[in-house]
Design a protein around this motif. Structure first.
Motif, PDB file in Angstrom:
ATOM      1  N   LEU A 257      40.644  -6.706  -1.486  1.00 50.70           N
ATOM      2  CA  LEU A 257      40.269  -6.713  -0.250  1.00 50.70           C
ATOM      3  C   LEU A 257      40.995  -7.121   0.434  1.00 50.70           C
ATOM      4  CD1 LEU A 257      36.902  -4.511  -1.809  1.00 50.70           C
ATOM      5  CD2 LEU A 257      39.058  -4.065  -1.393  1.00 50.70           C
ATOM      6  N   SER A 258      40.641  -8.421   0.918  1.00 49.51           N
ATOM      7  CA  SER A 258      41.753  -9.411   1.677  1.00 49.51           C
ATOM      8  C   SER A 258      42.728  -9.627   2.262  1.00 49.51           C
ATOM      9  CB  SER A 258      41.162 -10.514   1.133  1.00 49.51           C
ATOM     10  OG  SER A 258      42.391 -11.259   0.047  1.00 49.51           O
ATOM     11  N   PHE A 259      43.160  -8.443   2.029  1.00 52.68           N
ATOM     12  CA  PHE A 259      43.985  -7.931   2.685  1.00 52.68           C
ATOM     13  C   PHE A 259      44.429  -6.684   4.148  1.00 52.68           C
ATOM     14  CE2 PHE A 259      47.394  -7.369  -1.140  1.00 52.68           C
ATOM     15  CZ  PHE A 259      48.222  -8.214  -1.032  1.00 52.68           C
ATOM     16  N   LEU A 260      42.634  -6.531   3.726  1.00 52.37           N
ATOM     17  CA  LEU A 260      42.614  -5.884   5.409  1.00 52.37           C
ATOM     18  C   LEU A 260      41.792  -7.314   6.355  1.00 52.37           C
ATOM     19  CD1 LEU A 260      40.032  -2.921   3.540  1.00 52.37           C
ATOM     20  CD2 LEU A 260      41.765  -2.720   4.970  1.00 52.37           C
ATOM     21  N   SER A 261      41.119  -7.977   5.650  1.00 51.51           N
ATOM     22  CA  SER A 261      41.501  -8.814   6.997  1.00 51.51           C
ATOM     23  C   SER A 261      42.697  -9.515   7.271  1.00 51.51           C
ATOM     24  CB  SER A 261      40.557 -10.391   6.391  1.00 51.51           C
ATOM     25  OG  SER A 261      40.863 -10.654   4.700  1.00 51.51           O
ATOM     26  N   ASP A 262      43.365  -9.584   6.676  1.00 50.82           N
ATOM     27  CA  ASP A 262      44.783 -10.800   7.261  1.00 50.82           C
ATOM     28  C   ASP A 262      45.241 -10.289   8.746  1.00 50.82           C
ATOM     29  OD1 ASP A 262      44.916 -11.801   4.644  1.00 50.82           O
ATOM     30  OD2 ASP A 262      46.537 -10.529   4.188  1.00 50.82           O
ATOM     31  N   PRO A 263      45.100  -9.061   8.884  1.00 48.29           N
ATOM     32  CA  PRO A 263      45.948  -9.173  10.238  1.00 48.29           C
ATOM     33  C   PRO A 263      44.391  -9.466  11.047  1.00 48.29           C
ATOM     34  CG  PRO A 263      46.339  -7.012   9.129  1.00 48.29           C
ATOM     35  CD  PRO A 263      45.144  -8.053   8.378  1.00 48.29           C
ATOM     36  N   VAL A 264      42.926  -8.973  11.335  1.00 46.71           N
ATOM     37  CA  VAL A 264      42.304  -9.241  11.814  1.00 46.71           C
ATOM     38  C   VAL A 264      42.321 -10.999  12.280  1.00 46.71           C
ATOM     39  CG1 VAL A 264      39.888  -8.783  12.337  1.00 46.71           C
ATOM     40  CG2 VAL A 264      40.675  -7.418  11.597  1.00 46.71           C
ATOM     41  N   MET A 265      41.868 -12.154  10.912  1.00 46.61           N
ATOM     42  CA  MET A 265      41.903 -13.041  10.846  1.00 46.61           C
ATOM     43  C   MET A 265      43.629 -13.873  11.765  1.00 46.61           C
ATOM     44  SD  MET A 265      38.911 -14.335   9.992  1.00 46.61           S
ATOM     45  CE  MET A 265      38.830 -14.904   9.463  1.00 46.61           C
ATOM     46  N   TYR A 266      44.489 -13.575  11.458  1.00 45.54           N
ATOM     47  CA  TYR A 266      45.643 -13.620  12.061  1.00 45.54           C
ATOM     48  C   TYR A 266      45.547 -13.552  13.647  1.00 45.54           C
ATOM     49  CZ  TYR A 266      50.936 -13.983  12.784  1.00 45.54           C
ATOM     50  OH  TYR A 266      51.534 -15.234  13.386  1.00 45.54           O
ATOM     51  N   SER A 267      45.224 -12.303  14.493  1.00 44.99           N
ATOM     52  CA  SER A 267      44.893 -12.017  16.066  1.00 44.99           C
ATOM     53  C   SER A 267      44.171 -12.991  16.597  1.00 44.99           C
ATOM     54  CB  SER A 267      44.449 -10.781  16.241  1.00 44.99           C
ATOM     55  OG  SER A 267      45.677  -9.737  15.534  1.00 44.99           O
ATOM     56  N   ILE A 268      43.125 -13.450  15.958  1.00 41.88           N
ATOM     57  CA  ILE A 268      41.815 -14.065  15.813  1.00 41.88           C
ATOM     58  C   ILE A 268      42.054 -15.545  16.469  1.00 41.88           C
ATOM     59  CG2 ILE A 268      39.658 -15.474  15.186  1.00 41.88           C
ATOM     60  CD1 ILE A 268      38.400 -12.520  14.457  1.00 41.88           C
ATOM     61  N   GLN A 269      42.651 -16.245  14.795  1.00 42.40           N
ATOM     62  CA  GLN A 269      43.609 -17.237  15.197  1.00 42.40           C
ATOM     63  C   GLN A 269      44.547 -17.844  15.460  1.00 42.40           C
ATOM     64  OE1 GLN A 269      43.695 -19.384  11.388  1.00 42.40           O
ATOM     65  NE2 GLN A 269      41.749 -18.707  10.331  1.00 42.40           N
ATOM     66  N   SER A 270      45.137 -16.667  16.123  1.00 43.94           N
ATOM     67  CA  SER A 270      46.520 -17.267  17.029  1.00 43.94           C
ATOM     68  C   SER A 270      46.051 -16.920  18.342  1.00 43.94           C
ATOM     69  CB  SER A 270      47.851 -15.998  16.118  1.00 43.94           C
ATOM     70  OG  SER A 270      46.974 -15.046  17.119  1.00 43.94           O
ATOM     71  N   GLY A 271      45.019 -15.879  18.359  1.00 43.19           N
ATOM     72  CA  GLY A 271      44.917 -16.344  20.324  1.00 43.19           C
ATOM     73  C   GLY A 271      45.345 -14.391  20.576  1.00 43.19           C
ATOM     74  N   ARG A 272      46.375 -13.944  19.494  1.00 44.01           N
ATOM     75  CA  ARG A 272      47.096 -12.736  20.685  1.00 44.01           C
ATOM     76  C   ARG A 272      46.018 -10.781  20.004  1.00 44.01           C
ATOM     77  NH1 ARG A 272      52.813 -13.689  17.449  1.00 44.01           N
ATOM     78  NH2 ARG A 272      53.383 -11.944  18.565  1.00 44.01           N
ATOM     79  N   TYR A 273      45.466 -11.060  20.132  1.00 46.08           N
ATOM     80  CA  TYR A 273      43.882 -10.224  19.729  1.00 46.08           C
ATOM     81  C   TYR A 273      44.641  -8.821  20.287  1.00 46.08           C
ATOM     82  CZ  TYR A 273      41.199 -14.359  20.875  1.00 46.08           C
ATOM     83  OH  TYR A 273      40.537 -15.720  20.810  1.00 46.08           O
ATOM     84  N   PHE A 274      45.915  -8.543  20.999  1.00 40.86           N
ATOM     85  CA  PHE A 274      45.859  -7.087  20.741  1.00 40.86           C
ATOM     86  C   PHE A 274      46.646  -6.795  19.849  1.00 40.86           C
ATOM     87  CE2 PHE A 274      44.354  -8.239  25.555  1.00 40.86           C
ATOM     88  CZ  PHE A 274      43.761  -6.862  25.998  1.00 40.86           C
ATOM     89  N   ASP A 275      47.542  -7.803  19.463  1.00 39.26           N
ATOM     90  CA  ASP A 275      48.873  -7.882  18.295  1.00 39.26           C
ATOM     91  C   ASP A 275      48.149  -6.549  17.295  1.00 39.26           C
ATOM     92  OD1 ASP A 275      50.349  -8.837  19.577  1.00 39.26           O
ATOM     93  OD2 ASP A 275      51.123 -10.440  18.449  1.00 39.26           O
ATOM     94  N   LEU A 276      46.453  -7.000  17.157  1.00 40.87           N
ATOM     95  CA  LEU A 276      45.578  -6.268  16.183  1.00 40.87           C
ATOM     96  C   LEU A 276      45.731  -4.380  15.960  1.00 40.87           C
ATOM     97  CD1 LEU A 276      44.072  -6.295  13.191  1.00 40.87           C
ATOM     98  CD2 LEU A 276      41.922  -5.972  15.272  1.00 40.87           C
TER      99      LEU A 276
END
Length: 541
Positions: A257-276
């Protein structure tokens, strides 16, 4: 002269000729990029390209030229083998890549043209599901979605066939539909379980055709599956392809289920929020599926095809559940896994919206606005293509000092196997043999390397495990996390690979600084500092 309403435009030929022309222009950018060397292929794309070339040269499907493999979807491999047969295997490397790029861009153009044709035909027939193909056109013209299907993989081919299957269902073309099933199976093997089987069950229980006729129409599919499984067993003593045996746990669930969190966490940690929101990912596709379910249940569209929309929506859930519950590897969800669910989800959402909030509002002005907007994006994409940064050939610098007799062992080695122009033995197992899995199980990795004359091991090391992943590091890559190897020269890499067939690690092969013959510059791999290290395993420690 009669004034056309916005909705009437969807019944005009000139509109679809315009969209088809825009589609050609948009993929022209990818062709130009491919010629310039910026092919945007994934590493796994070379797991097709190299074996296809080796097959034309030697008559066997093998990544390293010795170990036979069946770790691929057959139809895309067949098309690449035909491409090499026509273009030749001795042409320059960039010309080989350009040939493959031409094939997949041609398939994308066919997908765009097919969607235009189907939307026009259905609109003329007053079939309200034509708007689903308008939605598909939006997806195909959206530049940020090109990472789904213009990456050298089988995804463009399987997407094209699925578009035709959808049309066969919507237009009641049963014979066409069942003729496409064998091709779809060969283009994407797991489609048999998650797409073809639900459709077959739907037709058996809902179709007005006689059950006898439906069963006769299924004969080509059954024969194709039988021949494929039998050939696998005769050549490899196993029915499943090695890649499927290693990656898929079906029917045994393995929850991720953590696959669902990958795009969210990546956007937050990279600062690229709109990528989501901008880039297709598991989260926004899953949201589209849920919204479609709500619209279908709350206010089912009137007219034809409502039961088909529920079927497509259900298949979307099956495809997502396959990613969340039946994957052995926990590395990440690669983009090409999202092609089929995104296509069905967009089709279903577009059709579901036709009665929300007003029939005249959709698919009228808003649909045209979206298509024009994506056309502008496509023009921008085309303008940027000639300035695309040319990809560095792996033969420049990293392997140029190695003699041609050197043999390299590596995981994730698609690009290495192509650009190095040297024999490369695949060590993640996805494009290797079942015998290799037995060598891992029996702790005979070093023996396997010696048998294959491997002289060097290439390792990509990370400073830490991917920070955006809320799970343990992938077993295949545990040896890659080595802070000291990234930033210093006093380290020890305990190189070991993992067999997902037998759920066990190989023995450890220590790699020491004394064996290091090359180290690349530090670069970003995701959010991690990383570098490549090349070791001569013949050197004494």
């Amino acid at each position: 002269m009669k004034r056309l309403s916005v909705n009437d435009i969807f019944g005009e030929k000139w509109f679809y000729f315009f969209i088809a022309a825009i589609g050609v222009l948009s993929v022209s950018g990818d062709v130009i990029s491919g010629w310039n060397g910026a092919n945007r292929f994934s590493d796994d794309a070379y797991y097709y390209i190299v074996p296809a070339r080796n097959f034309v040269e030697s008559g066997i499907f093998s990544f390293d030229g010795v170990n036979k493999t069946n770790g691929f979807h057959p139809l895309w491999m067949f098309l690449l083998a035909v491409t090499y047969k026509i273009a030749g295997t001795e042409i320059p490397l960039h010309a080989q890549i350009f040939s493959v790029k031409l094939v997949e861009t041609f398939l994308l153009v066919l997908a765009i043209w097919s969607s235009c044709l189907f939307a026009y035909r259905l609109k003329k027939a007053d079939n309200p599901l034509f708007v689903g193909f308008v939605g598909i056109l939006c997806l195909l013209l959206y530049p940020q979605a090109r990472g789904l299907f213009l990456i050298g993989m089988e995804s463009t081919l399987s997407m094209l066939i699925l578009i035709w299957i959808i049309y066969g269902m919507v237009s009641s073309g049963t014979s066409l539909l069942f003729a496409l099933f064998p091709l779809f199976f060969l283009a994407r093997l797991d489609s048999l379980v998650f797409i073809i089987s639900p459709i077959i069950l739907f037709y058996l229980f809902r179709s007005a055709d006689s059950k006898k006729r439906l069963l006769l129409l299924l004969f080509p599919l059954g024969l194709t599956v039988f021949i494929y499984l039998l050939s696998n067993y005769l050549l490899f003593d196993h029915f499943k392809p090695i890649s499927g045996a290693l990656k898929s746990s079906f029917p045994r669930p393995v929850m991720h289920l953590s696959f669902l969190s990958d795009p969210v966490m990546y956007s937050i940690q990279s600062g690229r929020y709109f990528d989501l929101l901008i880039y297709p990912n598991l989260v926004n596709i899953f949201c589209i599926i849920i919204v479609s379910s709500y619209l279908l249940l709350k206010k089912p569209p009137e007219g034809k095809g409502t039961s088909l929309l529920f079927l497509f929506n259900g298949i979307c859930y099956l495809l997502v559940l396959n990613l969340l519950f039946f994957q052995k590897w926990n590395k990440q969800i690669e983009s090409w896994y999202l092609v089929l669910p995104s296509l069905l989800a967009i089709f279903t959402l577009s059709c579901s919206l036709r009665s929300w909030p007003a029939k005249k509002a959709f698919p009228g002005l808003r649909s045209i606005a979206v298509i024009v907007l994506f056309s502008v994006f496509g023009a921008y994409y085309l303008a940027q293509a000639p300035q695309a940064v040319k990809e560095k050939s792996y033969s420049d610098g990293l392997f140029s000092f190695l003699d041609k007799q050197s043999v390299i062992g590596a995981t994730d080695c698609g690009m290495v196997g192509f650009w190095s122009e040297r024999r490369v033995v695949n060590l993640d197992g996805l494009i290797n043999s079942y015998e290799y899995q037995e060598a891992i199980r029996d702790r005979r990795l070093r023996e396997f390397l010696d048998k294959n004359s491997v002289t060097h091991i290439l390792v990509g090391v990370w400073a830490d495990k991917p920070r955006y992943q809320l799970r343990d590091n992938e077993n295949m890559y545990k040896h890659r996390v080595n802070f000291q190897a990234v930033y210093g020269k006093k380290y020890l890499i305990e190189f070991a690979v993992y067999s997902y067939l037998y759920n066990t690690f190989s023995e450890i092969i220590p790699l020491h600084p004394a064996q290091e013959v090359f180290r690349s510059k530090i670069a970003l791999d995701g959010l991690n500092h990383s570098r490549f290290l090349l070791f001569d395993i013949r050197k004494p420690v």
